[in-house]
Scaffold this active site. Structure first.
Site, PDB file in Angstrom:
ATOM      1  CG  HIS A  58      -4.203  -1.123  -0.455  1.00 48.92           C
ATOM      2  ND1 HIS A  58      -3.978  -0.981   0.893  1.00 48.92           N
ATOM      3  CD2 HIS A  58      -4.636  -2.401  -0.636  1.00 48.92           C
ATOM      4  CE1 HIS A  58      -4.260  -2.125   1.499  1.00 48.92           C
ATOM      5  NE2 HIS A  58      -4.657  -2.993   0.594  1.00 48.92           N
ATOM      6  CG  MET A  63      -0.987   3.975   6.087  1.00 50.92           C
ATOM      7  SD  MET A  63      -1.962   5.495   6.167  1.00 50.92           S
ATOM      8  CE  MET A  63      -3.017   5.315   4.733  1.00 50.92           C
ATOM      9  CG  ASP A 114      -5.546  -5.809   2.846  1.00 53.58           C
ATOM     10  OD1 ASP A 114      -6.125  -6.871   3.138  1.00 53.58           O
ATOM     11  OD2 ASP A 114      -5.453  -5.373   1.681  1.00 53.58           O
ATOM     12  CB  SER A 157      -0.958  -0.032   1.199  1.00 56.76           C
ATOM     13  OG  SER A 157      -1.857   1.053   1.150  1.00 56.76           O
ATOM     14  CB  THR A 158       1.339   4.039   2.418  1.00 60.84           C
ATOM     15  OG1 THR A 158      -0.066   4.199   2.596  1.00 60.84           O
ATOM     16  CG2 THR A 158       2.022   5.391   2.419  1.00 60.84           C
TER      17      THR A 158
END
Length: 383
Positions: free
Chosen positions: A227, A320, A323, A199-200
Site C-alpha cells: 500500500h 492495517m 486487505d 502495508s504499514t
C-alpha cells in the site's frame, strides 16, 4: 541525550500527539481533526523540528506527526533527535508526493520512523482531502494501540555507564499462536511464484524477506502489492532490487512474468495477473479502491490464484486493515499455500491477523522465519 525506557500511558488515557509542520494551515486543520477523535489529545502544534526537540520533554507525546520540509531543522534531521529522547516514540513522517520526499520517507523508516503519510500537494487540497484525514487518524490510532499492547512493564531508569552504549529497545517476546487460529497443511506442490501483500511496516519487512530469499530468488517471480502512492512505489522497487540483488521494478501492463524478477504494484493502480496465450502477464487496472486501497492485495491474490493455481504461495506481511485475507481464501481454494507474519513482529497485525484468523494459513511466522520457510517449501519440504 541518552534514550531511556518510557512506555505509553495506560489504555484508558488519550493518545498524546505532537504535530510538527511549518504550514500553519496544516497544523490548525490536523489539530481540529484530532480534537474531534475520541481518545486522542493534541498536546503541541509546532512549526519546525528545532521547536519539537527543544519542547519534547515538556509535552511528552506518544505520537509525532513530522513534516519533512521545514526551516531551521527538517524532518529527517529531527527524527533521530526525537527517538533519542523516547525510544518507543511513534513518528509518522508527512510529505508531498515528490521523488525526493519519497526517498527521504523510506530513509526515515529505516532510521526508526513508524510510518509515513503522503500529504496533498497544496494546503487547499489538504482541507478537502477526506482520504488524508482518514489515513492519518487510522495510522495514529492503530500504531498507538499496537505500541500499548506490546509495551514492556516500566522499569527503573538506569544511568548508562560511561563509554557504554545504551541498551537496545526491548523487543516483544514471541509466544504461541492464539487458540482460535487453526493451521492447515501446506499443499504438496512446491511454489512456482510468490505473491506478497503488505502495508504499514511493509517496506522494512519486504527487505528482510527478500534478502532472506536471495539464495533461491532466481527460481521464481516475486509479485508484490505494498500500500503506497505513486512515486513511492517507484522508489520502493529500486530499494527492493538493491536489497535482494534481483531485477525489480513497477509492473508494466502486458509484460510477461519471468522467474528471478520482482514486480511491485504501481501506486494508484491495481496489479493483477492475467494469462495471454497461456503466458502469465502483468495487468494494471484503474478500478475503484478495494478495502480503501489502490493498489490492493486482494485483486493480486485472487488473480494470481487463477493464473497459477497450486503453484502459488501467498505471504501476508504487516499492515492495517484486512486487505489480503479474502484473496488468501482464493489462493487456498485454488490449491495454493498462505503464510502470514505473526503479531509479535508485525508493526500492525491487521492484515496478517485477519488472514490468520480466517483459517487459510499453513504457517504464521516471525518475520525472520518467513524466508527460511519459503526456501524449505521450494525444496519440496511441506513442514
Amino acid at each position: 541525550m541518552t534514550a531511556t525506557a518510557p512506555i505509553l500511558a495506560s489504555t484508558d488515557q488519550p493518545i498524546r500527539v505532537m504535530i510538527v509542520d511549518d504550514a500553519v494551515v496544516v497544523r490548525g486543520l490536523v489539530s481540529r481533526w484530532l480534537a474531534e477523535e475520541t481518545g486522542v489529545e493534541v498536546v503541541a502544534s509546532l512549526r519546525n523540528g528545532r521547536e519539537a526537540v527543544d519542547q519534547f520533554n515538556r509535552y511528552d507525546p506518544d505520537v509525532v506527526v513530522l513534516d519533512i520540509e521545514m526551516p531551521e531543522l527538517d524532518g529527517i534531521s529531527t527524527l533521530p533527535l526525537l527517538l533519542e529522547k523516547k525510544r518507543d516514540l511513534i513518528v509518522i513522517m508527512a510529505s508531498t508526493l515528490t521523488r525526493r520526499n519519497a526517498e527521504i520517507s523510506l530513509k526515515a523508516l529505516s532510521l526508526g520512523a513508524a510510518d509515513y503519510i503522503p500529504k496533498p500537494e497544496t494546503n487547499r487540497d489538504v482541507t478537502t482531502s477526506t482520504t488524508f484525514r482518514r489515513e492519518l487518524v487510522d495510522k495514529i490510532k492503530s500504531l498507538a494501540a499496537r505500541r500499548r499492547r506490546t509495551a514492556p512493564r516500566p522499569a527503573p531508569a538506569v544511568a548508562p555507564v560511561a563509554g557504554r552504549p545504551a541498551a537496545p529497545p526491548l523487543t516483544p517476546r514471541l509466544g504461541p499462536l492464539p487458540a482460535d487460529i487453526r493451521l492447515r497443511p501446506f499443499p504438496p506442490t512446491p511454489p512456482r511464484v510468490i505473491a506478497i501483500g503488505s502495508s504499514t511496516g511493509g517496506p522494512q519487512a519486504l527487505q528482510v524477506v527478500l534478502k532472506g530469499l536471495a539464495p533461491i530468488a532466481a527460481r521464481f517471480p516475486i509479485i508484490i502489492t505494498q500500500h503506497m502512492p505513486p512515486t513511492f512505489t517507484t522508489i520502493l522497487a529500486e530499494h527492493l532490487g538493491r536489497a535482494s540483488g534481483r531485477p525489480a521494478h513497477e509492473g508494466i501492463d502486458g509484460e510477461p512474468i519471468t522467474a528471478g524478477t520482482i514486480y511491485v504494484a504501481p501506486g494508484g493502480r491495481h496489479m493483477v495477473i492475467k494469462r495471454v496465450n497461456n503466458v502469465p502477464v502483468i495487468g494494471l487496472e484503474d478500478g475503484p479502491p478495494v478495502n480503501y486501497c489502490k493498489p490492493a492485495v486482494d485483486p493480486l491474490f485472487a488473480s494470481a490464484a487463477d493464473a497459477y493455481g497450486a503453484g502459488l504461495l501467498a505471504v501476508v506481511l504487516t499492515g492495517m486493515g484486512s486487505d489480503g485475507a479474502h484473496g488468501a481464501g482464493d489462493v487456498v481454494a485454488h490449491g495454493g499455500g498462505v503464510i502470514a507474519q505473526d503479531e509479535a513482529t508485525s508493526v500492525v497485525w491487521g492484515m496478517p491477523g485477519a488472514t490468520a484468523h480466517s483459517g487459510v494459513c499453513s504457517a504464521v511466522l516471525p518475520l525472520n522465519d518467513i524466508a527460511p520457510r519459503i526456501i524449505r517449501l521450494a525444496s519440496g519440504d511441506r513442514l
